[in-house]
Design a protein around this motif. Sequence first.
Motif, mmCIF file in Angstrom:
data_model
loop_
_atom_site.group_PDB
_atom_site.id
_atom_site.type_symbol
_atom_site.label_atom_id
_atom_site.label_comp_id
_atom_site.label_asym_id
_atom_site.label_seq_id
_atom_site.Cartn_x
_atom_site.Cartn_y
_atom_site.Cartn_z
ATOM 1 N N GLU A 116 0.857 -1.180 0.000
ATOM 2 C CA GLU A 116 0.000 0.000 0.000
ATOM 3 C C GLU A 116 0.893 1.230 0.000
ATOM 4 O O GLU A 116 1.919 1.246 0.683
ATOM 5 N N PRO A 117 0.519 2.274 -0.779
ATOM 6 C CA PRO A 117 1.318 3.508 -0.738
ATOM 7 C C PRO A 117 1.218 4.178 0.625
ATOM 8 O O PRO A 117 0.170 4.107 1.288
ATOM 9 N N ARG A 146 4.126 0.465 2.153
ATOM 10 C CA ARG A 146 4.147 -0.491 3.258
ATOM 11 C C ARG A 146 3.910 -1.871 2.662
ATOM 12 O O ARG A 146 2.974 -2.078 1.893
ATOM 13 N N LEU A 147 4.751 -2.815 3.007
ATOM 14 C CA LEU A 147 4.636 -4.180 2.503
ATOM 15 C C LEU A 147 4.260 -5.119 3.637
ATOM 16 O O LEU A 147 4.938 -5.178 4.662
ATOM 17 N N ASP A 148 3.155 -5.839 3.453
ATOM 18 C CA ASP A 148 2.753 -6.892 4.375
ATOM 19 C C ASP A 148 3.004 -8.227 3.693
ATOM 20 O O ASP A 148 2.589 -8.430 2.545
ATOM 21 N N TYR A 149 3.651 -9.149 4.392
ATOM 22 C CA TYR A 149 3.997 -10.425 3.779
ATOM 23 C C TYR A 149 4.325 -11.445 4.865
ATOM 24 O O TYR A 149 4.451 -11.105 6.049
ATOM 25 N N PHE A 161 9.229 0.763 2.765
ATOM 26 C CA PHE A 161 10.306 0.969 1.810
ATOM 27 C C PHE A 161 10.089 2.283 1.088
ATOM 28 O O PHE A 161 8.959 2.686 0.839
ATOM 29 N N SER A 162 11.199 2.944 0.738
ATOM 30 C CA SER A 162 11.141 4.166 -0.041
ATOM 31 C C SER A 162 12.186 4.120 -1.128
ATOM 32 O O SER A 162 13.113 3.314 -1.088
ATOM 33 N N GLY A 163 12.021 5.019 -2.101
ATOM 34 C CA GLY A 163 12.997 5.128 -3.173
ATOM 35 C C GLY A 163 13.088 3.855 -4.001
ATOM 36 O O GLY A 163 12.086 3.205 -4.307
ATOM 37 N N TRP A 164 14.328 3.482 -4.384
ATOM 38 C CA TRP A 164 14.516 2.343 -5.277
ATOM 39 C C TRP A 164 14.076 1.025 -4.652
ATOM 40 O O TRP A 164 13.465 0.189 -5.334
#
Length: 213
Positions: A116-117, A146-149, A161-164
């Motif tokens: 999600e952004p 935001r990564l949920d896993y 995470f941000s950027g690359w």
Amino acid sequence: MIYESGAAESPAAIRSLVLPILEEELVPIVQLGHPVLRRPAVPFDGQLDPEELKALTALMRRVMHHAPGVGLAAPQIGIPLRLAVLEDAYAPDPEAAEVRERTPLDFFTIINPRYEPLDGRTAAFYEGCLSFEGYQGVVERHHSVRLDYDDELGNVQQRTFSGWPARIVQHETDHLNGVVYVDKVMTRSLTSNAEYIRWAAPEIDEARRVLGF
């Protein structure tokens, strides 16, 4: 190998695809046009035991390094599971790294991911894909996500995470939804690798001006 939706997604069929390749050093990366890249992958739900899953992610890591690339989703080797490996240990040009916010990304595995952004910011840069060899194109993506896993041990994880690194996360998670970067590319930016040297500057301003995107 011919991929047929439904039949290839049953637990038994997935095991029949995975088990024969676990002893291989490398396997081919399937290319755009293969139907496994165009269907949402099935959630991982114990189709493989822990040792088999470990062997599969190790194989995927070897294939990713050999390509070379910074991420690889299971569908890219013909396995329709919601599983990907990511790692960016390259040392890019310092100017490019600063402009693109490219920082090292330690190896990790994502299972059943969703992102999600975090805000409305976006960033547009050239990127490529191991399943669409020979081309690069500009994709506008969320700057931060935001990564949920689940990890390979079955633990629920949440990271930002941000950027690359955020771009890598989005690219690989998209693969698991049947989405390839060319679905989101600014079409007029598409360039062969041979021509990409013209536009390899950290920014895309000149390419945007000359190619008209």
